[in-house]
Design an enzyme around this catalytic site. Structure first.
Site, PDB file in Angstrom:
ATOM      1  N   CYS A   1      70.488  15.028 105.976  1.00  0.00           N
ATOM      2  CA  CYS A   1      70.897  13.637 106.216  1.00  0.00           C
ATOM      3  C   CYS A   1      72.335  13.395 105.764  1.00  0.00           C
ATOM      4  CB  CYS A   1      69.885  12.674 105.608  1.00  0.00           C
ATOM      5  SG  CYS A   1      69.998  11.034 106.344  1.00  0.00           S
TER       6      CYS A   1
ATOM      7  N   HIS B   1      64.586  14.684 106.340  1.00  0.00           N
ATOM      8  CA  HIS B   1      64.375  14.987 104.919  1.00  0.00           C
ATOM      9  C   HIS B   1      63.122  15.836 104.693  1.00  0.00           C
ATOM     10  CE1 HIS B   1      67.224  12.052 103.063  1.00  0.00           C
ATOM     11  NE2 HIS B   1      67.056  11.420 104.215  1.00  0.00           N
TER      12      HIS B   1
ATOM     13  N   GLU C   1      62.410  17.651 102.285  1.00  0.00           N
ATOM     14  CA  GLU C   1      62.058  17.721 100.861  1.00  0.00           C
ATOM     15  C   GLU C   1      61.001  16.691 100.470  1.00  0.00           C
ATOM     16  OE1 GLU C   1      64.792  16.505 102.099  1.00  0.00           O
ATOM     17  OE2 GLU C   1      65.344  14.655 101.047  1.00  0.00           O
TER      18      GLU C   1
HETATM   19  N1  GLN Z   1      73.195   6.728 106.080  1.00  0.00           N
HETATM   20  C1  GLN Z   1      73.439   7.605 104.970  1.00  0.00           C
HETATM   21  C2  GLN Z   1      74.889   8.081 104.930  1.00  0.00           C
HETATM   22  O1  GLN Z   1      75.689   7.646 105.687  1.00  0.00           O
HETATM   23  C3  GLN Z   1      72.529   8.802 105.003  1.00  0.00           C
HETATM   24  C4  GLN Z   1      71.106   8.393 104.704  1.00  0.00           C
HETATM   25  C5  GLN Z   1      70.302   9.465 104.059  1.00  0.00           C
HETATM   26  O2  GLN Z   1      70.814  10.449 103.518  1.00  0.00           O
HETATM   27  N2  GLN Z   1      69.014   9.269 104.045  1.00  0.00           N
HETATM   28  O3  GLN Z   1      75.213   8.902 104.130  1.00  0.00           O
END
Ligand code: GLN
EC number: 4.3.3.6
Length: 198
Positions: free
Chosen positions: A81, A177, A179
């Site tokens: 992410c 994610h 994890e």
């Molecule tokens: N929107 C977040 C960002 O710009 C990422 C979100 C996340 O890691 N769950 O870093």
């Protein structure tokens, strides 16, 4: 190789879940918050969290250029992410000025930050993942998607017609994610990449 020493960038975000997942996958996880710790790891996980905050802290702590250099030098890395956003070579909707998300260029790709978020903030989906037999239950939280990949980048999974997992050499990234689900196959894949088994 005995258990590889895998750093978890611990500036912000969900580091604890990656520690557990890495241990289950046979690695020896350690926190990375400073230069000496970065120099000592065999590989690095960049967790989810907020890519703009992590970029700011990387700069404040003088880790940004050392991390870019280690990645350019072939450090195996996995980003989830926000971690995927940082591993990109180009970030769309990165934010402005001092608070912008900064690309570390571990993977030749363009990602769009909060891309799904404009439609729906968070969602879950079962995805076909290249090389894994059964689908992966993927949890997306204000996730990015990948808009362009370079010739050496392998797309590994898609959601709603967008690429959401990629690998380039020993660098892996997912918009979701793993994890948080207890499914350790993605972390195992990464540890296999680090040890040269995948
Ligand atoms: N929107 C977040 C960002 O710009 C990422 C979100 C996340 O890691 N769950 O870093």
């Amino acid at each position: 190789m005995s258990a590889p020493r895998v750093g978890v960038l611990a500036l912000q975000g969900d580091t604890r879940e990656h520690f557990a997942a890495l241990r289950d996958a046979g690695a020896d996880p350690v926190s990375v918050r400073r230069r000496g710790e970065l120099d000592a790891v065999d590989a690095l996980v960049i967790p989810g969290g907020e890519s703009t905050t992590m970029s700011h802290l990387l700069r404040e702590l003088d880790l940004l250029e050392p991390l870019r250099a280690r990645l350019a030098d072939g450090l195996p890395a996995y980003g989830a992410c926000a971690g995927m956003i940082l591993l990109a070579s180009e970030i769309l909707d990165a934010g402005e000025g001092e608070r912008a998300a900064l690309p570390l260029a571990g993977i030749d790709m363009t990602v769009r930050r909060n891309a799904f978020g404009r439609q729906v903030d968070s969602f879950e989906d079962d995805l076909k993942f290249d090389g894994l037999e059964d689908p992966v239950h993927a949890v997306f939280i204000r996730a990015p998607w990948v808009e362009r990949v370079g010739a050496d980048v392998q797309p590994l999974a898609r959601a709603a017609d967008h690429v959401v997992a990629v690998r380039q050499g020993s660098v892996l990234a997912t918009a979701f994610h793993p994890e948080v689900t207890g499914d350790r196959r993605i972390h195992r894949l990464f540890v296999d990449i680090v040890t040269g088994r995948a």
